[in-house]
Design a protein around this motif. Structure first.
Motif, short mmCIF file in Angstrom:
data_model
loop_
_atom_site.label_atom_id
_atom_site.label_comp_id
_atom_site.label_asym_id
_atom_site.label_seq_id
_atom_site.Cartn_x
_atom_site.Cartn_y
_atom_site.Cartn_z
N GLY A 98 0.82 -1.21 0.00
CA GLY A 98 0.00 0.00 0.00
C GLY A 98 0.85 1.26 0.00
O GLY A 98 2.00 1.26 -0.42
N ARG A 99 0.26 2.30 0.50
CA ARG A 99 0.91 3.61 0.53
C ARG A 99 1.08 4.08 1.97
O ARG A 99 0.15 4.02 2.75
N LEU A 100 2.28 4.55 2.27
CA LEU A 100 2.55 5.17 3.57
C LEU A 100 2.42 6.68 3.42
O LEU A 100 2.84 7.24 2.40
N ARG A 101 1.88 7.31 4.44
CA ARG A 101 1.81 8.78 4.49
C ARG A 101 2.45 9.23 5.79
O ARG A 101 2.18 8.66 6.84
N ALA A 102 3.28 10.24 5.69
CA ALA A 102 4.02 10.70 6.87
C ALA A 102 3.94 12.21 6.99
O ALA A 102 3.84 12.93 5.99
N THR A 103 4.01 12.66 8.25
CA THR A 103 3.97 14.09 8.56
C THR A 103 4.98 14.38 9.66
O THR A 103 5.11 13.61 10.60
N ALA A 104 5.70 15.49 9.54
CA ALA A 104 6.64 15.94 10.57
C ALA A 104 6.34 17.39 10.92
O ALA A 104 6.04 18.20 10.03
N HIS A 121 1.74 6.74 8.73
CA HIS A 121 0.46 6.03 8.74
C HIS A 121 0.31 5.18 7.49
O HIS A 121 0.85 5.52 6.44
N ASP A 122 -0.47 4.11 7.60
CA ASP A 122 -0.77 3.29 6.43
C ASP A 122 -1.96 3.89 5.69
O ASP A 122 -2.50 4.94 6.07
N GLU A 123 -2.39 3.23 4.61
CA GLU A 123 -3.49 3.73 3.78
C GLU A 123 -4.79 3.90 4.54
O GLU A 123 -5.62 4.72 4.19
N GLU A 124 -4.96 3.10 5.58
CA GLU A 124 -6.19 3.16 6.36
C GLU A 124 -6.10 4.15 7.52
O GLU A 124 -7.00 4.23 8.35
N GLY A 125 -5.00 4.90 7.57
CA GLY A 125 -4.83 5.91 8.60
C GLY A 125 -4.31 5.39 9.92
O GLY A 125 -4.27 6.13 10.90
N ARG A 126 -3.91 4.12 9.96
CA ARG A 126 -3.39 3.55 11.20
C ARG A 126 -1.93 3.94 11.39
O ARG A 126 -1.14 3.93 10.44
N LEU A 127 -1.58 4.28 12.61
CA LEU A 127 -0.21 4.69 12.94
C LEU A 127 0.72 3.48 12.87
O LEU A 127 0.51 2.48 13.54
N CYS A 128 1.75 3.58 12.04
CA CYS A 128 2.72 2.48 11.85
C CYS A 128 4.04 2.77 12.55
O CYS A 128 4.70 1.84 13.03
N ALA A 129 4.44 4.03 12.58
CA ALA A 129 5.71 4.40 13.21
C ALA A 129 5.63 5.85 13.65
O ALA A 129 4.89 6.66 13.08
N THR A 130 6.38 6.15 14.68
CA THR A 130 6.49 7.53 15.15
C THR A 130 7.94 7.76 15.54
O THR A 130 8.65 6.83 15.91
N GLY A 131 8.39 9.00 15.39
CA GLY A 131 9.78 9.26 15.72
C GLY A 131 10.04 10.70 16.08
O GLY A 131 9.22 11.59 15.81
#
Length: 153
Positions: A98-104, A121-131
């Motif tokens: 799928g597609r990852l979307r990231a914001t900083a 976040h993944d395509e469904e808006g679920r948080l996958c990683a934070t940093g």
């Protein structure tokens, strides 16, 4: 805040193609201002580790890249540059496709350091990683690995 501080540099940075890692990963900036940087990445085989999930280094690289771009956009008007000195990325959800979307966004922008926080976040808006990335602000005459940052090399 001066007019133009929130100018979006995403299209210009994408077109410039100056970052080898961004190009190799296929990361696309969708917004790049001094207050927020966003990007997306379509997951391919080059992003997966042996178990078939996105490699943690991809998440950490996205986090650091977005933080670095935002911090640089804040520092450049003063003739300064930035380098990452700490990256703490937590992996919260495995993703395979799928597609990852990231914001900083910045947490703190001091005279000598900046701290940015990012989420992926993944395509469904679920948080996958934070940093969280801490960056050192370099003066215009600084030398990094034998040359001035931004110098052709």
């Amino acid at each position: 805040m001066a007019e133009g501080d929130l100018e979006d540099f995403a299209a210009a940075l994408n077109a410039a193609g100056i970052d080898g890692w961004i190009n190799a990963m296929g990361l696309r900036l969708t917004r790049a201002t001094r207050d927020e940087v966003e990007a997306e990445l379509d997951i391919g085989p080059q992003h997966r580790q042996a178990y078939g999930v996105v490699h943690g280094g991809v998440h950490a690289g996205i986090v650091e890249t977005l933080a670095s771009i935002g911090a640089a956009l804040h520092a450049l008007p003063e003739g300064r540059s930035v380098v990452g000195i700490e990256n703490h990325t937590s992996f919260l959800r495995a993703v395979r496709s799928g597609r990852l979307r990231a914001t900083a966004r910045p947490l703190d922008r001091g005279r000598r350091t900046q701290v940015w926080e990012a989420s992926v976040h993944d395509e469904e808006g679920r948080l996958c990683a934070t940093g969280r990335v801490r960056l050192l602000v370099l003066e215009p005459d600084a030398v990094l690995a034998g040359q001035r940052p931004g110098a052709p090399g």
